[in-house]
Design a protein around this motif. Sequence first.
Motif: not given
Length: 405
Positions: A148-151, A159-167
């Motif tokens: 499930v995820g990541p988001n 300043d880091e942004f992208g796919e990798g945040r836990m659901a």
Amino acid sequence: MLNDKRILLLIGGGIAAYKCLELVRRLKERGAKVRAVMTRAAGQFVTPLSVGAITGERVFTDLFDLTAEHDIGHIRLSREADLVVVAPATADLLAKMAHGIADDLATTALLATDKPVLVAPAMNPRMWAHPATRRNVAQLRADGIAMVGPNAGAMAERDEFGEGRMAEPMEILAAIEAHFGIAEAPLLKGRRILVTSGPTHEPIDPVRYIANRSSGKQGHAIAAAARAAGAEVILVSGPAEVADPKGVKVIHAETAQQMLAAVEESLPVDAAVFAAAVADWRVADASDQKIKKTAGGAPTLTLVENPDILATIARHGTLRPRLVVGFAAETQEVVAHARDKRLRKGCDWIVANDVSPETGIMGGDVNTVHLVTAAGVEDWPSASKAEVARHLVARMAAELAGEAR
């Protein structure tokens, strides 16, 4: 409901580990029995004491704990569960799972289990995109591991942004319930939600108008999130730059007066979110012909105050929604101004953000907000406007259900 379902939660060493406290709380609310195993690195972010206080069970951390291992504890833990959940599943944990490495209690339990496994990956976007991680993920999926995820969203690193945040915990919970064939009732099923979005255009003459820089992205995202949560949604939109969300009743308005009329005609509703950036003033006598530029200089415009839609609805008497949420776009003293606005307008919550030009929020895809309520201020991390919308809708659902903390 998850009555008597046994969940073994393996908490990895990522900053998202704090979200597991909320996940455990939600699982317990639904009747699940939760045991937790923490890696050594996880203890850098949450403590066994805090996790144990919520699970109501001993938290396991050590493979060579003589008390637990006298009866082969890692085998018992892995076999007594109905489902093993790994959250956050760091790049290190995914690699060890893919290659069968068992060098601590969590990875040993994973290798010893014969039960289904659900993982919620969480890591820096570059780590998630790395070829080694992609190979490991492909191998785990081939092995039957569910994910499930990541988001996508802002990271802990600046300043880091992208796919990798836990659901989010509710997303993980939904995946757990789906595994057991349980369809959770939508958070806002049976609710009627009103959202305003976009700018208003106050005419000066047939070709000129007073407006602001609102794109409508945040308001439209809130309407879409509320619809996805099962609500009947009415969106009153000014001239926004984004397409109307699907499945939502949309009423288009141009001026503040038109928007107020549309809002009042849409009552009653359970909750109203006023995300539209309504122009504070309009021209007292807009010209019905184009005002021509002359040598005499610029024309004089007499401005009058527009109706205050948020304050009007917040003090609407018997038709006042149970929950009224306003927005405050500020460029300085954001929280202080938002607190003052909440009291002046009579609304329940204010979602405040800094729209100074350097933030890129006005018209952009990312937002950083502060939720101001009577109980205090919640500082939310930077996230996509869609993620902010989902988070706000979840908080609204909890409030309407009487579950707000």
